[in-house]
Design a protein around this motif. Structure first.
Motif, PDB file in Angstrom:
ATOM      1  N   ARG A  17       0.932  -1.104  -0.030  1.00 49.94           N
ATOM      2  CA  ARG A  17      -0.065   0.049  -0.021  1.00 49.94           C
ATOM      3  C   ARG A  17       0.927   1.213  -0.177  1.00 49.94           C
ATOM      4  O   ARG A  17       0.592   2.177  -0.754  1.00 49.94           O
ATOM      5  CB  ARG A  17      -0.805   0.099   1.134  1.00 49.94           C
ATOM      6  N   ALA A  18       1.894   1.245   0.800  1.00 46.31           N
ATOM      7  CA  ALA A  18       2.865   2.470   0.704  1.00 46.31           C
ATOM      8  C   ALA A  18       3.362   2.645  -0.521  1.00 46.31           C
ATOM      9  O   ALA A  18       3.767   3.974  -0.909  1.00 46.31           O
ATOM     10  CB  ALA A  18       3.880   2.443   1.932  1.00 46.31           C
ATOM     11  N   PHE A  19       3.812   1.410  -1.320  1.00 46.89           N
ATOM     12  CA  PHE A  19       4.475   1.774  -2.466  1.00 46.89           C
ATOM     13  C   PHE A  19       3.347   2.294  -3.594  1.00 46.89           C
ATOM     14  O   PHE A  19       3.936   3.071  -4.439  1.00 46.89           O
ATOM     15  CB  PHE A  19       5.003   0.381  -2.949  1.00 46.89           C
ATOM     16  N   VAL A  20       2.401   1.673  -3.505  1.00 43.32           N
ATOM     17  CA  VAL A  20       1.313   2.162  -4.401  1.00 43.32           C
ATOM     18  C   VAL A  20       1.131   3.787  -3.987  1.00 43.32           C
ATOM     19  O   VAL A  20       0.898   4.417  -4.977  1.00 43.32           O
ATOM     20  CB  VAL A  20      -0.092   1.496  -4.206  1.00 43.32           C
ATOM     21  N   GLY A  21       0.970   4.114  -2.850  1.00 47.49           N
ATOM     22  CA  GLY A  21       0.989   5.776  -2.682  1.00 47.49           C
ATOM     23  C   GLY A  21       2.270   6.459  -3.258  1.00 47.49           C
ATOM     24  O   GLY A  21       1.981   7.466  -3.832  1.00 47.49           O
ATOM     25  N   VAL A  22       3.433   5.938  -3.132  1.00 46.11           N
ATOM     26  CA  VAL A  22       4.605   6.559  -3.808  1.00 46.11           C
ATOM     27  C   VAL A  22       4.378   6.574  -5.211  1.00 46.11           C
ATOM     28  O   VAL A  22       4.688   7.557  -5.802  1.00 46.11           O
ATOM     29  CB  VAL A  22       5.992   5.781  -3.262  1.00 46.11           C
ATOM     30  N   TYR A  77      12.648   4.493  -3.870  1.00 43.40           N
ATOM     31  CA  TYR A  77      13.675   3.352  -3.605  1.00 43.40           C
ATOM     32  C   TYR A  77      13.453   2.634  -2.304  1.00 43.40           C
ATOM     33  O   TYR A  77      13.280   1.380  -2.076  1.00 43.40           O
ATOM     34  CB  TYR A  77      15.140   3.645  -3.963  1.00 43.40           C
ATOM     35  N   SER A  78      13.198   3.485  -1.213  1.00 43.96           N
ATOM     36  CA  SER A  78      12.683   3.052   0.124  1.00 43.96           C
ATOM     37  C   SER A  78      11.684   2.179  -0.102  1.00 43.96           C
ATOM     38  O   SER A  78      11.399   1.150   0.627  1.00 43.96           O
ATOM     39  CB  SER A  78      12.705   4.073   0.989  1.00 43.96           C
ATOM     40  N   ALA A  79      10.587   2.746  -0.410  1.00 44.21           N
ATOM     41  CA  ALA A  79       8.896   2.155  -0.613  1.00 44.21           C
ATOM     42  C   ALA A  79       9.175   1.074  -1.580  1.00 44.21           C
ATOM     43  O   ALA A  79       8.600  -0.240  -1.043  1.00 44.21           O
ATOM     44  CB  ALA A  79       8.075   3.008  -1.061  1.00 44.21           C
ATOM     45  N   TRP A  80       9.990   0.957  -2.518  1.00 44.30           N
ATOM     46  CA  TRP A  80      10.027  -0.215  -3.597  1.00 44.30           C
ATOM     47  C   TRP A  80      10.874  -1.304  -2.852  1.00 44.30           C
ATOM     48  O   TRP A  80      10.364  -2.564  -2.761  1.00 44.30           O
ATOM     49  CB  TRP A  80      10.592  -0.078  -4.688  1.00 44.30           C
ATOM     50  N   GLY A  81      11.762  -0.915  -2.200  1.00 43.05           N
ATOM     51  CA  GLY A  81      12.629  -1.988  -1.122  1.00 43.05           C
ATOM     52  C   GLY A  81      11.830  -2.619  -0.148  1.00 43.05           C
ATOM     53  O   GLY A  81      11.864  -3.875  -0.019  1.00 43.05           O
ATOM     54  N   ALA A  82      10.890  -1.848   0.553  1.00 40.93           N
ATOM     55  CA  ALA A  82      10.327  -2.570   1.663  1.00 40.93           C
ATOM     56  C   ALA A  82       9.310  -3.252   0.942  1.00 40.93           C
ATOM     57  O   ALA A  82       8.971  -4.585   1.681  1.00 40.93           O
ATOM     58  CB  ALA A  82       9.586  -1.401   2.417  1.00 40.93           C
ATOM     59  N   CYS A  83       8.636  -2.895   0.082  1.00 42.29           N
ATOM     60  CA  CYS A  83       7.609  -3.685  -0.597  1.00 42.29           C
ATOM     61  C   CYS A  83       7.963  -5.200  -1.289  1.00 42.29           C
ATOM     62  O   CYS A  83       7.673  -6.250  -1.113  1.00 42.29           O
ATOM     63  CB  CYS A  83       6.775  -2.963  -1.732  1.00 42.29           C
ATOM     64  N   SER A  84       9.052  -4.883  -1.808  1.00 47.55           N
ATOM     65  CA  SER A  84       9.818  -6.299  -2.491  1.00 47.55           C
ATOM     66  C   SER A  84      10.272  -7.172  -1.384  1.00 47.55           C
ATOM     67  O   SER A  84      10.048  -8.402  -1.391  1.00 47.55           O
ATOM     68  CB  SER A  84      11.136  -5.915  -3.261  1.00 47.55           C
ATOM     69  N   LEU A  87       7.147  -9.054   0.295  1.00 48.47           N
ATOM     70  CA  LEU A  87       6.583  -9.827  -0.706  1.00 48.47           C
ATOM     71  C   LEU A  87       7.535 -10.969  -1.016  1.00 48.47           C
ATOM     72  O   LEU A  87       7.004 -12.305  -1.043  1.00 48.47           O
ATOM     73  CB  LEU A  87       6.146  -9.109  -2.210  1.00 48.47           C
ATOM     74  N   ARG A  88       8.768 -11.132  -1.176  1.00 52.33           N
ATOM     75  CA  ARG A  88       9.627 -11.876  -1.084  1.00 52.33           C
ATOM     76  C   ARG A  88       9.322 -12.612   0.072  1.00 52.33           C
ATOM     77  O   ARG A  88       9.611 -14.285  -0.113  1.00 52.33           O
ATOM     78  CB  ARG A  88      11.158 -11.493  -1.344  1.00 52.33           C
ATOM     79  N   SER A  89       9.375 -12.223   1.135  1.00 53.34           N
ATOM     80  CA  SER A  89       9.381 -12.772   2.427  1.00 53.34           C
ATOM     81  C   SER A  89       8.129 -13.669   2.680  1.00 53.34           C
ATOM     82  O   SER A  89       7.981 -15.112   2.796  1.00 53.34           O
ATOM     83  CB  SER A  89       9.431 -12.150   3.764  1.00 53.34           C
ATOM     84  N   LEU A  90       7.043 -13.271   2.034  1.00 57.30           N
ATOM     85  CA  LEU A  90       5.768 -14.262   1.875  1.00 57.30           C
ATOM     86  C   LEU A  90       5.885 -15.144   0.822  1.00 57.30           C
ATOM     87  O   LEU A  90       5.356 -15.978   1.228  1.00 57.30           O
ATOM     88  CB  LEU A  90       4.566 -13.063   1.581  1.00 57.30           C
ATOM     89  N   GLN A  91       6.323 -14.659  -0.206  1.00 56.28           N
ATOM     90  CA  GLN A  91       6.633 -15.887  -1.454  1.00 56.28           C
ATOM     91  C   GLN A  91       7.603 -17.127  -0.733  1.00 56.28           C
ATOM     92  O   GLN A  91       7.301 -18.198  -0.946  1.00 56.28           O
ATOM     93  CB  GLN A  91       7.307 -15.081  -2.293  1.00 56.28           C
TER      94      GLN A  91
END
Length: 106
Positions: A17-22, A77-84, A87-91
Motif C-alpha cells: 500500500r505504501a509503495f502504491v502511494g509513492v 527506492y525505500s518504498a520499493w525495497g520495503a515492498c519487495s 513480498l519476497r518474505s511472503l513468497q
C-alpha cells in the motif's frame, strides 16, 4: 495454515500500500495499478495470485521499475525495497510451507 491476518500478510499489505502511494505521488499510475492488484489479492485472501502478480512484474531492463526516474528517489527506492522485501518474505514462506504456494495462507 496461516490466516489472512498473519504478520506476513499484514507486512506485505502495509508495504505494498505504501509503495502504491509513492507510485501515485510520482504519477506512475499504470505501475500503481499493477501493485493495487497485489493489494486486492492480499486483502481477499488470494495470496498465490498476489505472489504470481509480484513474480511477473518486470524489475530490470527497459520499461521496468529500475528504469524509472523518480522525482523523490529516496522515497521511491525505500518504498520499493520495503515492498519487495515483504513480498519476497511472503513468497518464501508460502513456497516453503506448501511446496507450491497454492492455497497457502488462504
Amino acid at each position: 495454515m496461516k490466516s489472512q491476518n498473519s504478520p506476513e500478510i499484514t507486512d506485505a499489505l502495509t508495504a505494498t500500500r505504501a509503495f502504491v502511494g509513492v507510485l501515485r505521488a510520482e504519477e506512475l499510475f499504470s505501475w500503481a495499478e499493477r501493485f493495487e492488484i497485489i493489494v486486492t489479492n492480499l486483502e481477499t485472501g488470494k495470496t498465490a495470485e498476489a505472489i504470481h502478480s509480484y513474480s511477473n512484474t518486470k524489475y530490470t531492463g527497459p520499461g521496468s521499475l529500475s528504469d524509472i526516474f523518480a522525482k523523490d528517489e529516496k522515497a521511491f527506492y525505500s518504498a520499493w525495497g520495503a515492498c519487495s522485501k515483504a513480498l519476497r518474505s511472503l513468497q518464501r514462506l508460502t513456497h516453503q510451507s506448501s511446496g507450491t504456494g497454492e492455497n497457502f495462507l488462504r
